[in-house]
Design a protein around this motif. Sequence first.
Motif, short mmCIF file in Angstrom:
data_model
loop_
_atom_site.label_atom_id
_atom_site.label_comp_id
_atom_site.label_asym_id
_atom_site.label_seq_id
_atom_site.Cartn_x
_atom_site.Cartn_y
_atom_site.Cartn_z
N VAL A 16 -13.24 12.03 0.15
CA VAL A 16 -13.18 10.81 0.94
C VAL A 16 -11.86 10.07 0.68
N LEU A 17 -11.45 10.02 -0.59
CA LEU A 17 -10.19 9.37 -0.93
C LEU A 17 -9.02 10.12 -0.32
N ARG A 18 -9.08 11.44 -0.34
CA ARG A 18 -8.00 12.25 0.24
C ARG A 18 -7.86 11.96 1.74
N VAL A 19 -8.98 11.89 2.43
CA VAL A 19 -8.95 11.59 3.86
C VAL A 19 -8.35 10.21 4.12
N ALA A 20 -8.72 9.24 3.29
CA ALA A 20 -8.20 7.88 3.45
C ALA A 20 -6.68 7.86 3.23
N ILE A 21 -6.21 8.59 2.21
CA ILE A 21 -4.78 8.63 1.92
C ILE A 21 -4.03 9.31 3.07
N VAL A 25 -1.05 7.54 5.19
CA VAL A 25 0.28 8.13 5.30
C VAL A 25 0.64 8.38 6.76
N ALA A 26 -0.32 8.90 7.54
CA ALA A 26 -0.06 9.19 8.95
C ALA A 26 0.30 7.92 9.72
N VAL A 27 -0.46 6.85 9.48
CA VAL A 27 -0.19 5.59 10.18
C VAL A 27 1.16 5.02 9.74
N ALA A 28 1.46 5.11 8.44
CA ALA A 28 2.74 4.60 7.93
C ALA A 28 3.91 5.37 8.53
N VAL A 29 3.75 6.68 8.66
CA VAL A 29 4.81 7.50 9.25
C VAL A 29 5.03 7.13 10.72
N VAL A 30 3.94 6.92 11.45
CA VAL A 30 4.05 6.53 12.87
C VAL A 30 4.80 5.21 13.00
N PHE A 31 4.42 4.22 12.20
CA PHE A 31 5.10 2.92 12.25
C PHE A 31 6.56 3.06 11.79
N GLY A 32 6.80 3.90 10.78
CA GLY A 32 8.16 4.10 10.31
C GLY A 32 9.04 4.73 11.37
N ILE A 33 8.51 5.72 12.10
CA ILE A 33 9.27 6.36 13.17
C ILE A 33 9.56 5.36 14.29
N LEU A 100 5.15 -1.87 5.55
CA LEU A 100 4.79 -3.28 5.71
C LEU A 100 3.84 -3.46 6.89
N CYS A 101 4.13 -2.80 8.00
CA CYS A 101 3.25 -2.90 9.17
C CYS A 101 1.90 -2.24 8.92
N THR A 102 1.87 -1.25 8.06
CA THR A 102 0.63 -0.52 7.77
C THR A 102 -0.21 -1.20 6.71
N SER A 103 0.33 -2.18 6.00
CA SER A 103 -0.36 -2.77 4.86
C SER A 103 -1.77 -3.29 5.17
N PRO A 104 -2.03 -3.93 6.32
CA PRO A 104 -3.42 -4.33 6.59
C PRO A 104 -4.35 -3.12 6.70
N TYR A 105 -3.88 -2.05 7.31
CA TYR A 105 -4.68 -0.84 7.43
C TYR A 105 -4.90 -0.19 6.06
N ILE A 106 -3.90 -0.27 5.18
CA ILE A 106 -4.05 0.26 3.82
C ILE A 106 -5.16 -0.46 3.09
#
Length: 262
Positions: A16-21, A25-33, A100-106
């Motif tokens: 479950v933790l792996r899926v959350a991580i 990461v996927a959302v952070a990468v999308v926002f970073g791109i 930073l943009c992903t922090s609420p989702y994190i």
Amino acid sequence: MAAMTNTQSFWEHLDVLRVAIVKIVAVAVVFGIAAFFFKEELFAVVLAPKDDGFITYRLLDRMAVWAGGAVEPFSVRLINTGLAQQFMIHMKTALCAGVLCTSPYILYQLFRFVSPALYDNERRYVRRIVGGGYAMFGLGVLISYFLIFPLTFRFLGTYQVNSEVDNLITLDSYISTLVMMCLAMGIVFEIPILSWLFAKLGFLSADFMRRYRKHAVVIILVVAAIITPTSDVFTLSLVALPMWMLYEVSILIVKRSKYHKV
């Protein structure tokens, strides 16, 4: 009793933790791109405090005019000293913006992971701590961006030992200082939240904080000197003053807090 009985094994929890991580990461990468491709907008925000048209400088100039003083425009030129440095800085800045943009989702994913193991009253405190901590961190970042860093940059960027010596600030130095100061002030602004939590747990009292106020001031100065990216007294004072004010506010918060076991 807990909101949900925990019947999962260790490996199931790990999965479950792996899926959350992976999701984080996927959302952070999308926002970073996305931030990478919006280069002009991204660096318009990042580089805004270097121009004398920044809102903080305009307000200070208006106050100076109102007080009968003179307004002195300033100009600081940023330079690049490495062949690939601008591209690397672009990537790092976009990555920071994505995180930073992903922090609420994190925070949401982490809360989802730990909430099944919490009791109802524990969930309530976790929500308060996480929500309050996130708000205070954001407030610290904003105060650093709009007040502490601009004042520091204007003072140090225009300071000259001689009129024949020009200041040429590197882009890497500028962004590193901005990021470090914003991050440091965001962490510093967690002091009231931590004080409230320790008071609720019965570990801290207002009398204790008043008794050791002088010791706290010394510790604040030492911590401010450590986290200050520059070694000048001006920046040290700008960092230490909010820390001292937060300590005094924390005393009031602890005084109003009553011991309540979470």
